[in-house]
Write a protein that holds these residues in place. Structure first.
Motif, PDB file in Angstrom:
ATOM      1  N   ARG A 241       1.385  -1.412  -0.212  1.00 34.99           N
ATOM      2  CA  ARG A 241       0.300   0.111  -0.037  1.00 34.99           C
ATOM      3  C   ARG A 241       0.746   1.520   0.248  1.00 34.99           C
ATOM      4  N   ASP A 243       3.615   4.104  -0.828  1.00 36.67           N
ATOM      5  CA  ASP A 243       4.659   4.578  -1.151  1.00 36.67           C
ATOM      6  C   ASP A 243       4.909   2.648  -2.357  1.00 36.67           C
ATOM      7  N   LEU A 245       3.347   0.397  -2.994  1.00 36.13           N
ATOM      8  CA  LEU A 245       2.134  -0.120  -4.099  1.00 36.13           C
ATOM      9  C   LEU A 245       2.365   0.628  -4.747  1.00 36.13           C
ATOM     10  N   GLU A 246       2.512   1.954  -5.276  1.00 34.53           N
ATOM     11  CA  GLU A 246       2.860   3.089  -6.043  1.00 34.53           C
ATOM     12  C   GLU A 246       4.002   2.685  -6.797  1.00 34.53           C
ATOM     13  N   ARG A 247       5.246   2.558  -6.013  1.00 34.48           N
ATOM     14  CA  ARG A 247       6.163   2.525  -7.121  1.00 34.48           C
ATOM     15  C   ARG A 247       6.178   0.654  -8.477  1.00 34.48           C
ATOM     16  N   GLN A 248       5.261   0.414  -7.353  1.00 34.34           N
ATOM     17  CA  GLN A 248       5.007  -0.978  -8.421  1.00 34.34           C
ATOM     18  C   GLN A 248       3.999  -0.899  -9.889  1.00 34.34           C
ATOM     19  N   LEU A 249       3.375   0.126  -9.548  1.00 34.08           N
ATOM     20  CA  LEU A 249       2.264   0.067 -10.127  1.00 34.08           C
ATOM     21  C   LEU A 249       2.401   1.212 -11.248  1.00 34.08           C
ATOM     22  N   THR A 250       3.616   2.045 -10.777  1.00 38.04           N
ATOM     23  CA  THR A 250       4.014   3.374 -11.856  1.00 38.04           C
ATOM     24  C   THR A 250       4.905   2.030 -13.064  1.00 38.04           C
ATOM     25  N   GLN A 253       2.569   0.396 -14.972  1.00 44.84           N
ATOM     26  CA  GLN A 253       1.102   2.108 -15.616  1.00 44.84           C
ATOM     27  C   GLN A 253       2.210   2.165 -16.794  1.00 44.84           C
ATOM     28  N   THR A 383       3.171  -7.306  -6.770  1.00 46.25           N
ATOM     29  CA  THR A 383       2.425  -6.363  -7.056  1.00 46.25           C
ATOM     30  C   THR A 383       1.160  -7.322  -7.946  1.00 46.25           C
ATOM     31  N   LYS A 387      -4.675  -5.534  -8.580  1.00 43.96           N
ATOM     32  CA  LYS A 387      -4.130  -4.265  -8.767  1.00 43.96           C
ATOM     33  C   LYS A 387      -3.625  -3.305 -10.472  1.00 43.96           C
ATOM     34  N   ARG A 391      -4.922  -0.135 -12.209  1.00 47.25           N
ATOM     35  CA  ARG A 391      -4.661   0.829 -12.376  1.00 47.25           C
ATOM     36  C   ARG A 391      -4.443   1.064 -14.176  1.00 47.25           C
TER      37      ARG A 391
END
Length: 577
Positions: A241, A243, A245-250, A253, A383, A387, A391
């Motif tokens: 969750r 940062d 998760l955001e690094r992984q999803l970036t 994406q 990831t 999720k 995204r």
């Protein structure tokens, strides 16, 4: 290494040295914090309820939508020769269920979601013993054990289609058919929500040890389990969750931006609005010598067997579809922590591999690109696929799988086999008529080389089409191995014999016909021979030879009445049909 770093720092000014030391210390703290955060903690060992993991949530939702399904059963069947101790075997399974609480977990609905509820021991589970000794004695005597095996196969395959009630059942079932005193067929059935391929290896290894100990009445001495799957699911929600998760999803994406939503392979039938998931499988083999040469090529470029097979499959799909942007799915074990290496549970995660081709690339280029794509994907394997789908938010259509419809799996790890004193084991092949994806290639490395199983949706493809695809793949691997510097998009995808047949033999359509008669004469003769046979069909309407001949004559008379004579040109204006 530390001495070299210190020497480099000595050459810096005091200000720069202090700054570098501060950055190094911060990086070390971040690494320690990351290691600590990724460690699974067990706040309460008595806890029996908790959240589903992300992967479990997806399977639970699919089960709810389908009203229960056997699509996610994991069956394993064995023919056991020798005197099997049923009590020792049952005891071993009970101890495994006790050790791995996920096997006695139920998934209780709460609103629009569900939670895991661990059932306390002792727990009832299906351990069915079917005595066929008396019934099959004459069959075995006259026709042998193989004939007896075939008589129970239908019962075995029927049980693999069992629909688990996730809210009430435990996730492990065992069925045994006693053919005679020395021959038993064992079916182990596990629901995917509680296990994966790695888990089945863990189960087999523990079954080996616990059966031996139970057979001699010894207390089991397996290494205690530090965490349970319930603890992993809780950790996953807390760790993945913010940062992290955001690094992984970036990454995902960026990697999957503007990718095609569906492959462009030529289908034999129109895609149904609701898939039946009916499928079939074609298996091809690659010899040990050929497989060794291919692996040697991969090793020369620091690539794995998976990377080589992935690159070749990507080229094949590009050649067959005419597309350069190719998307393939695969799975990752997703067991980064040593704490879960020997734990049964659903850890495997789906990854999306996207390769954009240059039609001038040679096989070395393809292998290098495949290696980079695979490494990057596996570095982001934690990831949750669910999720990533959220995204990317691809166009949704229930007629096909989101993100990808072609799947690749390569199994080249040493698998665990049952090895019990006085008993011998052999696999019983279970024919599957299911296909979760449009096309799946499962590659298994064994002592005879490579076994390639092509599982395909019979909603979409004919068997002959997949056979052609499989043959083309073998030719592609051979060309890749023989000359890796050759352009991957110029290699023939059919052998010389097939090419000769397709180009020449199938096109030998020359026929003798009467030279003194016109096409109209021949048609009228056929109308006399078979007046009621269908001559033309369009949009559900069929005309017999008699009806078509009658209409042709009516048109001819109309043209004659308008002054059209022999050899006059007549323009035709009508819709194409």
């Amino acid at each position: 290494m530390a001495t070299q770093n210190n020497n480099k720092l000595d050459n810096l000014s005091p200000e720069k040295r202090a700054l570098v030391e501060k950055l190094l210390a911060k990086k070390k703290q971040q690494k320690l914090a990351q290691i600590q955060a990724s460690k699974i903690t067990v706040p309460d060992r008595m806890r029996t309820k908790g959240r589903l993991s992300f992967a479990q949530q997806r399977l639970w939702l699919l089960d709810q939508l389908e009203g229960g399904s056997a699509h996610y059963n994991i069956p394993s069947a064995l023919h056991i020769q020798g005197k099997l101790d049923l009590e020792a075997l049952k005891s071993a399974f009970i101890q495994i269920i006790d050790r791995h609480s996920v096997l006695r977990t139920q998934y209780v609905k709460q609103g629009d979601d569900a939670q895991q509820v661990v059932v306390p021991m002792p727990v009832e589970f299906c351990f069915e013993v079917i005595d066929r000794k008396q019934k099959l004695a004459q069959v075995i005597k006259e026709c042998g054990i193989e004939a007896a095996m075939s008589t129970v196969r239908a019962e075995l395959e029927l049980r693999t289609e069992y629909v688990f009630d996730l809210e009430r059942d435990t996730s492990l079932r065992c069925h045994l058919w006693q053919l005679d005193e020395d021959n038993t067929v064992l079916l182990i059935l596990v629901h995917h929500i509680a296990a994966d391929g790695w888990s089945m290896e863990v189960l087999t290894d523990e079954l080996n040890q616990l059966y031996r100990q139970s057979a001699i009445g010894a207390k089991h001495r397996l290494k205690p389990i530090d965490v349970q799957y319930l603890d992993y699911a809780q950790w996953q929600h807390e760790y993945l969750r913010g940062d992290v998760l955001e690094r992984q999803l970036t990454y995902w994406q960026k990697q999957l931006a503007n990718m095609p939503s569906i492959h462009n392979l030529l289908l034999d039938r129109a895609r149904p609005s609701l898939p039946s998931y009916q499928g079939d499988t074609i298996t091809t083999h690659i010899s040990m010598n050929f497989a060794s040469s291919f692996k040697t090529l991969c090793n020369e470029y620091d690539a794995t067997l998976f990377m080589g097979v992935y690159g070749a499959l990507s080229v094949l799909l590009s050649r067959y579809s005419g597309e350069q942007d190719i998307v393939i799915g695969t799975t990752a074990a997703n067991r980064d922590q040593t704490q879960v290496e020997n734990l049964i549970g659903f850890f495997v995660n789906m990854l999306v591999l996207r390769q954009q081709h240059d039609d001038q690339a040679n096989f070395i280029d393809i292998l290098t690109q495949s290696k980079r794509i695979a490494l990057d994907a596996f570095n982001h394997q934690q990831t949750p696929f669910e999720k990533v789908v959220e995204r990317i938010n691809p166009a949704r259509d229930i007629s096909y799988h989101p993100m990808f419809q072609v799947m690749l799996a390569v199994q080249n790890n040493q698998s665990s086999d049952l090895d019990l004193d006085g008993l011998s084991f052999s696999d019983v092949e279970i024919k599957s008529n299911n296909a979760k994806f449009d096309l799946s290639l499962n590659v298994e490395e064994n002592e005879s080389g490579l076994s390639l199983s092509w599982e395909y949706s019979t909603d979409l493809f004919n068997r002959a089409s997949i056979e052609n695809l499989a043959n083309s793949f073998t030719l592609l691997l051979e060309a890749m191995t023989e000359n890796p510097e050759r352009c991957a998009f110029s290699v023939p995808l059919v052998d010389s014999k097939t090419r000769e047949t397709e180009l020449y033999a199938h096109n030998q359509t020359k026929q003798d016909y009467p030279k003194d008669k016109s096409v109209a004469d021949l048609f009228e003769a056929q109308a006399v021979l078979t007046p009621d046979a269908p001559a033309a069909t369009f949009n559900g309407e069929t005309l017999s030879y008699r009806e078509l001949n009658k209409r042709a004559n009516a048109l001819a008379h109309e043209l004659q009445s308008r002054g059209v004579g022999s050899d006059d040109l007549v323009g035709v204006h009508q819709e194409r049909s």
